[in-house]
Design a protein around this motif. Structure first.
Motif, PDB file in Angstrom:
ATOM      1  N   THR A 178      47.169  44.701  -1.638  1.00 12.21           N
ATOM      2  CA  THR A 178      47.635  44.056  -2.859  1.00 12.21           C
ATOM      3  C   THR A 178      47.644  42.555  -2.636  1.00 12.21           C
ATOM      4  OG1 THR A 178      49.030  45.970  -3.335  1.00 12.21           O
ATOM      5  CG2 THR A 178      49.522  43.949  -4.539  1.00 12.21           C
ATOM      6  N   THR A 179      47.071  41.807  -3.593  1.00 11.58           N
ATOM      7  CA  THR A 179      47.055  40.349  -3.475  1.00 11.58           C
ATOM      8  C   THR A 179      48.444  39.795  -3.760  1.00 11.58           C
ATOM      9  OG1 THR A 179      46.515  39.947  -5.796  1.00 11.58           O
ATOM     10  CG2 THR A 179      44.658  40.292  -4.284  1.00 11.58           C
ATOM     11  N   THR A 203      47.470  42.101  -7.689  1.00 13.24           N
ATOM     12  CA  THR A 203      46.274  42.901  -7.960  1.00 13.24           C
ATOM     13  C   THR A 203      46.044  43.886  -6.818  1.00 13.24           C
ATOM     14  OG1 THR A 203      45.254  41.057  -9.153  1.00 13.24           O
ATOM     15  CG2 THR A 203      43.786  42.803  -8.408  1.00 13.24           C
ATOM     16  N   ASP A 204      45.910  45.162  -7.162  1.00 14.82           N
ATOM     17  CA  ASP A 204      45.596  46.190  -6.168  1.00 14.82           C
ATOM     18  C   ASP A 204      44.091  46.225  -5.960  1.00 14.82           C
ATOM     19  OD1 ASP A 204      48.211  47.226  -5.692  1.00 14.82           O
ATOM     20  OD2 ASP A 204      48.114  48.183  -7.662  1.00 14.82           O
ATOM     21  N   ILE A 205      43.671  46.272  -4.696  1.00 20.17           N
ATOM     22  CA  ILE A 205      42.251  46.291  -4.348  1.00 20.17           C
ATOM     23  C   ILE A 205      42.022  47.386  -3.315  1.00 20.17           C
ATOM     24  CG2 ILE A 205      40.311  44.993  -3.419  1.00 20.17           C
ATOM     25  CD1 ILE A 205      41.844  42.418  -4.160  1.00 20.17           C
ATOM     26  N   CYS A 210      37.206  48.400  -5.579  1.00 21.64           N
ATOM     27  CA  CYS A 210      37.790  48.852  -6.856  1.00 21.64           C
ATOM     28  C   CYS A 210      39.089  48.082  -7.092  1.00 21.64           C
ATOM     29  CB  CYS A 210      38.129  50.335  -6.813  1.00 21.64           C
ATOM     30  SG  CYS A 210      36.805  51.395  -6.235  1.00 21.64           S
ATOM     31  N   PHE A 211      39.352  47.714  -8.334  1.00 21.52           N
ATOM     32  CA  PHE A 211      40.536  46.932  -8.667  1.00 21.52           C
ATOM     33  C   PHE A 211      41.540  47.732  -9.487  1.00 21.52           C
ATOM     34  CE2 PHE A 211      37.266  43.772  -7.870  1.00 21.52           C
ATOM     35  CZ  PHE A 211      37.936  42.867  -7.071  1.00 21.52           C
TER      36      PHE A 211
END
Length: 135
Positions: free
Chosen positions: A19-20, A24-26, A63-64
């Motif tokens: 997670t940034t 944002t989940d990546i 994937c985001f």
């Protein structure tokens, strides 16, 4: 012009989720695709047992947000998946000052083509084959 890629292959490892600082989940994973290895005349190579020899290529898939969470939760090494997305080229300078180039697939959609693993919060009870057949 359009940048669309469609890949079908197997996950090389379990997806990694991060997670940034912005929330944002990546999720990232490697996807292996294979094709028959061919000689200069276009004929497929066979091994000593008569099986077709394959060339495997590895692709980095990212994937985001919701898609990233779902992939991280349910996908596992070895699963067969279909990925639709776009190719994203990157350029960076490594620690030795050499410019490097690479690419990744930014996924818009990931379809699981075989059974996803159970979520960790779900009970994992063995299935009794006799009960399934009775239904």
């Amino acid at each position: 012009m359009t940048n669309i890629v469609l890949l079908v292959g197997n996950l090389g490892a379990d997806p990694e989720l991060r997670t940034t600082t912005g929330g944002t989940d990546i999720a990232s994973f490697s996807l292996g695709t294979s094709r028959p290895k061919r000689d200069g005349e276009g004929k497929t190579f066979k091994d000593s047992q008569g099986f077709t020899v394959k060339d495997t290529e590895w692709h980095r898939v990212t994937c985001f947000n919701g898609l990233g969470k779902t992939v991280a939760q349910y996908a596992a090494k070895g699963m067969l998946v279909s990925v639709r997305g776009r190719i994203h080229n990157t350029k960076w300078t490594d620690k030795d000052g050499i410019e490097r180039y690479g690419y990744e697939i930014i996924a818009d959609d990931v379809q699981f083509l075989n059974r996803p693993k159970q979520a960790e919060s779900e009970p994992q009870e063995p299935i009794d084959p006799e009960l399934e057949m009775a239904e």
